[in-house]
Design an enzyme around this catalytic site. Structure first.
Site, PDB file in Angstrom:
ATOM      1  N   SER A  23       0.867  -1.178   0.000  1.00  0.00           N
ATOM      2  CA  SER A  23       0.000   0.000   0.000  1.00  0.00           C
ATOM      3  C   SER A  23       0.904   1.228   0.000  1.00  0.00           C
ATOM      4  O   SER A  23       2.098   1.121   0.337  1.00  0.00           O
ATOM      5  CB  SER A  23      -0.842  -0.020   1.284  1.00  0.00           C
ATOM      6  OG  SER A  23      -1.446   1.230   1.534  1.00  0.00           O
ATOM      7  N   TYR A  39      -1.772  -1.797  10.383  1.00  0.00           N
ATOM      8  CA  TYR A  39      -1.735  -1.869   8.917  1.00  0.00           C
ATOM      9  C   TYR A  39      -0.444  -1.269   8.372  1.00  0.00           C
ATOM     10  O   TYR A  39       0.228  -1.847   7.516  1.00  0.00           O
ATOM     11  CB  TYR A  39      -2.961  -1.133   8.365  1.00  0.00           C
ATOM     12  CG  TYR A  39      -3.204  -1.268   6.886  1.00  0.00           C
ATOM     13  CD1 TYR A  39      -3.815  -2.404   6.357  1.00  0.00           C
ATOM     14  CD2 TYR A  39      -2.860  -0.245   6.005  1.00  0.00           C
ATOM     15  CE1 TYR A  39      -4.070  -2.513   4.993  1.00  0.00           C
ATOM     16  CE2 TYR A  39      -3.110  -0.344   4.643  1.00  0.00           C
ATOM     17  CZ  TYR A  39      -3.723  -1.475   4.140  1.00  0.00           C
ATOM     18  OH  TYR A  39      -3.971  -1.577   2.792  1.00  0.00           O
TER      19      TYR A  39
HETATM   20  P1  NAD Z   1     -10.958  -6.798  -0.647  1.00  0.00           P
HETATM   21  O1  NAD Z   1     -11.555  -6.797   0.727  1.00  0.00           O
HETATM   22  O2  NAD Z   1     -11.803  -6.460  -1.818  1.00  0.00           O
HETATM   23  O3  NAD Z   1     -10.271  -8.177  -0.942  1.00  0.00           O
HETATM   24  C1  NAD Z   1      -9.506  -8.805   0.034  1.00  0.00           C
HETATM   25  C2  NAD Z   1      -9.340 -10.248  -0.357  1.00  0.00           C
HETATM   26  O4  NAD Z   1      -8.607 -10.882   0.689  1.00  0.00           O
HETATM   27  C3  NAD Z   1     -10.678 -10.991  -0.490  1.00  0.00           C
HETATM   28  O5  NAD Z   1     -10.586 -11.909  -1.563  1.00  0.00           O
HETATM   29  C4  NAD Z   1     -10.778 -11.732   0.835  1.00  0.00           C
HETATM   30  O6  NAD Z   1     -11.526 -12.931   0.712  1.00  0.00           O
HETATM   31  C5  NAD Z   1      -9.308 -12.018   1.097  1.00  0.00           C
HETATM   32  N1  NAD Z   1      -9.010 -12.286   2.490  1.00  0.00           N
HETATM   33  C6  NAD Z   1      -9.290 -11.525   3.582  1.00  0.00           C
HETATM   34  N2  NAD Z   1      -8.903 -12.169   4.697  1.00  0.00           N
HETATM   35  C7  NAD Z   1      -8.352 -13.351   4.285  1.00  0.00           C
HETATM   36  C8  NAD Z   1      -7.771 -14.449   4.960  1.00  0.00           C
HETATM   37  N3  NAD Z   1      -7.693 -14.489   6.296  1.00  0.00           N
HETATM   38  N4  NAD Z   1      -7.310 -15.493   4.235  1.00  0.00           N
HETATM   39  C9  NAD Z   1      -7.399 -15.485   2.876  1.00  0.00           C
HETATM   40  N5  NAD Z   1      -7.957 -14.467   2.188  1.00  0.00           N
HETATM   41  C10 NAD Z   1      -8.435 -13.420   2.890  1.00  0.00           C
HETATM   42  O7  NAD Z   1      -9.682  -5.839  -0.538  1.00  0.00           O
HETATM   43  P2  NAD Z   1      -8.805  -5.075  -1.639  1.00  0.00           P
HETATM   44  O8  NAD Z   1      -9.097  -3.633  -1.513  1.00  0.00           O
HETATM   45  O9  NAD Z   1      -8.900  -5.735  -2.956  1.00  0.00           O
HETATM   46  O10 NAD Z   1      -7.354  -5.297  -0.992  1.00  0.00           O
HETATM   47  C11 NAD Z   1      -6.443  -6.267  -1.480  1.00  0.00           C
HETATM   48  C12 NAD Z   1      -5.064  -5.920  -0.984  1.00  0.00           C
HETATM   49  O11 NAD Z   1      -4.689  -4.629  -1.463  1.00  0.00           O
HETATM   50  C13 NAD Z   1      -4.970  -5.837   0.539  1.00  0.00           C
HETATM   51  O12 NAD Z   1      -3.742  -6.385   0.964  1.00  0.00           O
HETATM   52  C14 NAD Z   1      -5.027  -4.350   0.816  1.00  0.00           C
HETATM   53  O13 NAD Z   1      -4.370  -4.017   2.014  1.00  0.00           O
HETATM   54  C15 NAD Z   1      -4.286  -3.811  -0.401  1.00  0.00           C
HETATM   55  N6  NAD Z   1      -4.586  -2.415  -0.716  1.00  0.00           N
HETATM   56  C16 NAD Z   1      -5.861  -2.006  -0.972  1.00  0.00           C
HETATM   57  C17 NAD Z   1      -6.075  -0.681  -1.277  1.00  0.00           C
HETATM   58  C18 NAD Z   1      -7.436  -0.143  -1.585  1.00  0.00           C
HETATM   59  O14 NAD Z   1      -7.598   1.082  -1.620  1.00  0.00           O
HETATM   60  N7  NAD Z   1      -8.425  -0.973  -1.849  1.00  0.00           N
HETATM   61  C19 NAD Z   1      -5.020   0.219  -1.301  1.00  0.00           C
HETATM   62  C20 NAD Z   1      -3.737  -0.237  -1.021  1.00  0.00           C
HETATM   63  C21 NAD Z   1      -3.530  -1.568  -0.740  1.00  0.00           C
END
Ligand code: NAD
Length: 263
Positions: free
Chosen positions: A145, A158
């Site tokens: 991130s 985080y």
């Molecule tokens: P999301 O909630 O849409 O997806 C998260 C995924 O992780 C889902 O498929 C969920 O089933 C899975 N997950 C959660 N807990 C789990 C576990 N214990 N075991 C296995 N799978 C698990 O989230 P997203 O926004 O797509 O985020 C994905 C990654 O990107 C994360 O690591 C998040 O920190 C990072 N991220 C997101 C953003 C944003 O703005 N959305 C920005 C920077 C980084």
């Protein structure tokens, strides 16, 4: 640009929604055999895998494993070794967010955020790296991130976990630099996914303002472009890092954040 990823076996953790699913879709479109993952089978993973297999014409399988549980991760990786003969591409994407002021941060939330966002990347990397080194080719991409590079208040667990992912990738990169294996971290700003949608709703309620104001004045305030990063943009960068064009990019933490960390 042809990325030449046909037949590569790719495990994307946390890939039944959001960024992980976007990366899985892109890797399948590039010809990879793709393993989707989420914590438990009740989250529609089998159905999503079947849909992606149909649209991409590639082998796509779903395997449930809680990324907060080291034994489940070891079992997942051992199972893929038996079933596919190895993993060529590992994308550590699974992640959760919990927000509290530091003095009130519950210990169990700290541990869970660290376990899923950081420890899981250690356990998956440890499990698949020997196979990659044996084959003389491998790609590991950690999805951290902008919070892997800079901080925001109330996100201690985080931010610590995401900074940790950056460090883990650097060490991994150095340890296998001569073995054809690269390891990098992708650092997105705000991407519109189910994870962020929950934050929009809760912030709108907390501040008593409309969602459009939450998006512009709160969420996108640190992002100079004032637009969400798109899932497809993160997926394209990740796929590029998996290609041979990126063979010299290793140990890098690459922002894709609309200028957030340029400030
Ligand atoms: P999301 O909630 O849409 O997806 C998260 C995924 O992780 C889902 O498929 C969920 O089933 C899975 N997950 C959660 N807990 C789990 C576990 N214990 N075991 C296995 N799978 C698990 O989230 P997203 O926004 O797509 O985020 C994905 C990654 O990107 C994360 O690591 C998040 O920190 C990072 N991220 C997101 C953003 C944003 O703005 N959305 C920005 C920077 C980084």
């Amino acid at each position: 640009m042809k990325l030449a990823l046909e037949g590569k076996r790719a495990l994307v953790t946390g890939s039944t929604s959001g960024i992980g699913l976007g990366i899985a879709e892109r890797l399948a479109a590039e010809g990879c055999v793709v393993v989707l993952n989420s914590r438990s089978a009740g989250e529609g993973g089998e159905r999503i895998a079947a849909g992606l297999a149909e649209t991409s014409g590639r082998k796509v399988i779903y395997r449930a494993a809680d990324m907060g549980d080291p034994r489940a991760i070891q079992a997942l990786c051992a199972g893929l070794m038996d079933e596919l003969g190895g993993v060529d591409i590992l994308v550590n994407n699974a992640g959760i967010q919990v927000v509290h002021p530091l003095p009130e941060f519950p210990e169990e939330d700290w541990e869970r955020v660290l376990a899923i966002n950081l420890d899981a990347a250690f356990h998956t990397t440890k499990a698949v790296l020997p196979g990659m080194v044996r084959e003389g080719w491998g790609r590991i991409v950690n999805i951290a991130s902008a919070h892997g590079l800079v901080a925001s208040p109330f996100k201690s667990a985080y931010v610590a976990a995401k900074h940790g992912m950056v460090g883990l990738a650097k060490v991994t990169a150095l340890e296998c630099a001569e073995q054809g294996v690269t390891c990098n971290t992708v650092c997105p700003g705000y991407v519109w996914t189910p994870l962020v949608e929950k934050q929009i709703e809760s912030q709108a309620q907390a501040h008593g303002i409309e969602r459009e104001r939450v998006i512009r004045e709160i969420l996108l305030a640190p992002q100079p472009t004032r637009r969400f990063v798109e899932v497809g943009e993160v997926a394209a960068l990740t796929a590029f890092l998996c290609s041979d064009f990126a063979a010299s990019i290793t140990g890098a933490a690459i922002p894709i954040d609309g200028g957030w960390t340029a400030r």
